[in-house]
Motif scaffolding. Sequence first.
Motif, PDB file in Angstrom:
ATOM      1  N   VAL A 231      -7.719  -3.583   0.116  1.00 22.11           N
ATOM      2  CA  VAL A 231      -8.993  -3.994   0.723  1.00 22.11           C
ATOM      3  C   VAL A 231      -8.758  -5.054   1.795  1.00 22.11           C
ATOM      4  O   VAL A 231      -9.295  -4.970   2.907  1.00 22.11           O
ATOM      5  CB  VAL A 231      -9.971  -4.523  -0.353  1.00 22.11           C
ATOM      6  N   VAL A 232      -7.935  -6.047   1.474  1.00 19.37           N
ATOM      7  CA  VAL A 232      -7.637  -7.102   2.445  1.00 19.37           C
ATOM      8  C   VAL A 232      -6.909  -6.519   3.652  1.00 19.37           C
ATOM      9  O   VAL A 232      -7.208  -6.878   4.804  1.00 19.37           O
ATOM     10  CB  VAL A 232      -6.808  -8.227   1.785  1.00 19.37           C
ATOM     11  N   ALA A 233      -5.984  -5.617   3.409  1.00 23.84           N
ATOM     12  CA  ALA A 233      -5.237  -5.006   4.513  1.00 23.84           C
ATOM     13  C   ALA A 233      -6.152  -4.169   5.398  1.00 23.84           C
ATOM     14  O   ALA A 233      -5.988  -4.140   6.629  1.00 23.84           O
ATOM     15  CB  ALA A 233      -4.096  -4.154   3.965  1.00 23.84           C
ATOM     16  N   CYS A 234      -7.124  -3.489   4.805  1.00 27.89           N
ATOM     17  CA  CYS A 234      -8.096  -2.735   5.597  1.00 27.89           C
ATOM     18  C   CYS A 234      -8.948  -3.686   6.436  1.00 27.89           C
ATOM     19  O   CYS A 234      -9.235  -3.414   7.608  1.00 27.89           O
ATOM     20  CB  CYS A 234      -8.989  -1.891   4.690  1.00 27.89           C
ATOM     21  N   TYR A 235      -9.329  -4.798   5.852  1.00 27.80           N
ATOM     22  CA  TYR A 235     -10.171  -5.766   6.561  1.00 27.80           C
ATOM     23  C   TYR A 235      -9.446  -6.363   7.764  1.00 27.80           C
ATOM     24  O   TYR A 235     -10.032  -6.564   8.830  1.00 27.80           O
ATOM     25  CB  TYR A 235     -10.596  -6.879   5.607  1.00 27.80           C
ATOM     26  N   THR A 236      -8.168  -6.642   7.599  1.00 29.91           N
ATOM     27  CA  THR A 236      -7.389  -7.242   8.685  1.00 29.91           C
ATOM     28  C   THR A 236      -6.819  -6.207   9.645  1.00 29.91           C
ATOM     29  O   THR A 236      -6.188  -6.562  10.641  1.00 29.91           O
ATOM     30  CB  THR A 236      -6.229  -8.082   8.115  1.00 29.91           C
ATOM     31  N   GLY A 237      -7.033  -4.917   9.334  1.00 33.37           N
ATOM     32  CA  GLY A 237      -6.576  -3.864  10.218  1.00 33.37           C
ATOM     33  C   GLY A 237      -5.164  -3.402   9.985  1.00 33.37           C
ATOM     34  O   GLY A 237      -4.632  -2.607  10.767  1.00 33.37           O
ATOM     35  N   GLU A 238      -4.536  -3.846   8.896  1.00 33.94           N
ATOM     36  CA  GLU A 238      -3.149  -3.477   8.637  1.00 33.94           C
ATOM     37  C   GLU A 238      -3.029  -2.091   8.004  1.00 33.94           C
ATOM     38  O   GLU A 238      -1.992  -1.446   8.105  1.00 33.94           O
ATOM     39  CB  GLU A 238      -2.503  -4.511   7.713  1.00 33.94           C
ATOM     40  N   LYS A 239      -4.083  -1.648   7.318  1.00 38.61           N
ATOM     41  CA  LYS A 239      -4.094  -0.331   6.690  1.00 38.61           C
ATOM     42  C   LYS A 239      -5.409   0.363   6.983  1.00 38.61           C
ATOM     43  O   LYS A 239      -6.369  -0.258   7.432  1.00 38.61           O
ATOM     44  CB  LYS A 239      -3.888  -0.449   5.170  1.00 38.61           C
ATOM     45  N   LYS A 240      -5.459   1.671   6.686  1.00 38.29           N
ATOM     46  CA  LYS A 240      -6.653   2.458   6.932  1.00 38.29           C
ATOM     47  C   LYS A 240      -7.484   2.587   5.652  1.00 38.29           C
ATOM     48  O   LYS A 240      -6.969   2.508   4.545  1.00 38.29           O
ATOM     49  CB  LYS A 240      -6.279   3.851   7.452  1.00 38.29           C
ATOM     50  N   LEU A 241      -8.766   2.825   5.858  1.00 38.65           N
ATOM     51  CA  LEU A 241      -9.701   2.904   4.750  1.00 38.65           C
ATOM     52  C   LEU A 241      -9.394   4.043   3.793  1.00 38.65           C
ATOM     53  O   LEU A 241      -9.672   3.959   2.604  1.00 38.65           O
ATOM     54  CB  LEU A 241     -11.124   3.065   5.315  1.00 38.65           C
ATOM     55  N   ASP A 242      -8.786   5.127   4.292  1.00 37.86           N
ATOM     56  CA  ASP A 242      -8.575   6.295   3.444  1.00 37.86           C
ATOM     57  C   ASP A 242      -7.544   6.066   2.339  1.00 37.86           C
ATOM     58  O   ASP A 242      -7.322   6.923   1.488  1.00 37.86           O
ATOM     59  CB  ASP A 242      -8.180   7.523   4.273  1.00 37.86           C
ATOM     60  N   ARG A 243      -6.912   4.911   2.327  1.00 40.72           N
ATOM     61  CA  ARG A 243      -5.969   4.590   1.251  1.00 40.72           C
ATOM     62  C   ARG A 243      -6.692   4.137  -0.021  1.00 40.72           C
ATOM     63  O   ARG A 243      -6.083   4.003  -1.063  1.00 40.72           O
ATOM     64  CB  ARG A 243      -4.998   3.496   1.698  1.00 40.72           C
ATOM     65  N   LEU A 244      -8.003   3.868   0.081  1.00 42.14           N
ATOM     66  CA  LEU A 244      -8.783   3.413  -1.065  1.00 42.14           C
ATOM     67  C   LEU A 244      -9.496   4.592  -1.718  1.00 42.14           C
ATOM     68  O   LEU A 244     -10.047   5.455  -1.042  1.00 42.14           O
ATOM     69  CB  LEU A 244      -9.833   2.397  -0.625  1.00 42.14           C
ATOM     70  N   THR A 245      -9.493   4.620  -3.050  1.00 40.98           N
ATOM     71  CA  THR A 245     -10.215   5.656  -3.782  1.00 40.98           C
ATOM     72  C   THR A 245     -11.446   5.045  -4.458  1.00 40.98           C
ATOM     73  O   THR A 245     -11.460   3.856  -4.794  1.00 40.98           O
ATOM     74  CB  THR A 245      -9.330   6.302  -4.857  1.00 40.98           C
ATOM     75  N   ASN A 246     -12.459   5.871  -4.669  1.00 42.57           N
ATOM     76  CA  ASN A 246     -13.654   5.393  -5.357  1.00 42.57           C
ATOM     77  C   ASN A 246     -13.324   4.940  -6.777  1.00 42.57           C
ATOM     78  O   ASN A 246     -13.911   3.974  -7.280  1.00 42.57           O
ATOM     79  CB  ASN A 246     -14.713   6.488  -5.398  1.00 42.57           C
ATOM     80  N   GLU A 247     -12.390   5.612  -7.409  1.00 44.47           N
ATOM     81  CA  GLU A 247     -12.035   5.258  -8.789  1.00 44.47           C
ATOM     82  C   GLU A 247     -11.539   3.815  -8.876  1.00 44.47           C
ATOM     83  O   GLU A 247     -11.970   3.044  -9.749  1.00 44.47           O
ATOM     84  CB  GLU A 247     -10.953   6.217  -9.306  1.00 44.47           C
ATOM     85  N   GLU A 248     -10.654   3.422  -7.981  1.00 47.42           N
ATOM     86  CA  GLU A 248     -10.135   2.059  -8.045  1.00 47.42           C
ATOM     87  C   GLU A 248     -11.189   1.042  -7.617  1.00 47.42           C
ATOM     88  O   GLU A 248     -11.239  -0.075  -8.143  1.00 47.42           O
ATOM     89  CB  GLU A 248      -8.859   1.913  -7.221  1.00 47.42           C
ATOM     90  N   LEU A 249     -12.054   1.409  -6.670  1.00 50.09           N
ATOM     91  CA  LEU A 249     -13.131   0.509  -6.268  1.00 50.09           C
ATOM     92  C   LEU A 249     -14.100   0.254  -7.414  1.00 50.09           C
ATOM     93  O   LEU A 249     -14.518  -0.884  -7.650  1.00 50.09           O
ATOM     94  CB  LEU A 249     -13.886   1.093  -5.079  1.00 50.09           C
ATOM     95  N   PHE A 250     -14.447   1.318  -8.156  1.00 49.51           N
ATOM     96  CA  PHE A 250     -15.378   1.163  -9.272  1.00 49.51           C
ATOM     97  C   PHE A 250     -14.752   0.335 -10.393  1.00 49.51           C
ATOM     98  O   PHE A 250     -15.452  -0.431 -11.071  1.00 49.51           O
ATOM     99  CB  PHE A 250     -15.811   2.525  -9.806  1.00 49.51           C
ATOM    100  N   LEU A 251     -13.451   0.484 -10.600  1.00 51.03           N
ATOM    101  CA  LEU A 251     -12.768  -0.305 -11.624  1.00 51.03           C
ATOM    102  C   LEU A 251     -12.859  -1.796 -11.288  1.00 51.03           C
ATOM    103  O   LEU A 251     -13.162  -2.627 -12.158  1.00 51.03           O
ATOM    104  CB  LEU A 251     -11.308   0.130 -11.731  1.00 51.03           C
TER     105      LEU A 251
END
Length: 268
Positions: A231-251
């Motif tokens: 999440v932090v890497a997506c916010y700072t632009g180091e990674k793309k959003l598609d690396r996150l899954t709904n399952e881990e976000l809900f956890l």
Amino acid sequence: MSYSWKTCPAKVKDFVDKLQLRINERIGEIVVGSYLHGSLAMGGFNPSQSDIDLLFVTKDSLAIEEKRDLARILLDLSNSPYPVELSILHAESLRSWKHPCPFEFHYSEFWRGHYQEDLHKHTFHYLNEEMKVDPDLAAHITILHHRGICLRGWPIDNVFPPVPKSDYIASIMGDFEDCLTNIEDNPIYCTLNLLRVYWYWKDGIITSKLEAGQWAISHLPRKLQDTIHKVVACYTGEKKLDRLTNEELFLLCDFIKVEVENMREGKG
């Protein structure tokens, strides 16, 4: 890369200066001061996705034609290239604190279509003369007192009253509940905001979203740390959003929800 007002590229400051100039050309004779809060004030500004958050205070109320002209200015400048969230408050309404706090004018990209419609049709459905209120202002003004920057005009403490802790909590918890519901639609903002509220309940710390994410990496259970890293890497632009899954976000979301509920009930 994330920036503060002191470290941001010159083009960011030039944009803020241009925005202030345009607003002051229209209502400068009644402006008490302009103030920066949010990520650019606190050091978590990402030029590719962060808003520029501003408060203006005036000594007189705004006429409807002034509001229409301000809408034109914001429609012209916001998102070119940085989205702007701006509220204009009347100094008189700040003399005696009320929650939710009244405001004279507000702009964010959410209102773009509505304001365009009003201006095109010469209607007053959204740009009207009614005094409105915004519960989010309790949080904005609290952050302004702790981390904000006076860009021009009277000092912050001379203009803005202290916000009771209960009103600040009511403000952030409204946003917290929205984030629990909307985490699928806006996972980065919602996750970091949930973490920010969690840290406040845990330690009383008023922080930026980025700071909350960086803190959580080493303070939340190990099973959640990889998600927070992403999440932090997506916010700072180091990674793309598609690396996150709904399952881990809900956890992660469920963990924070339970922890905050327990702390609110005195169980934490």
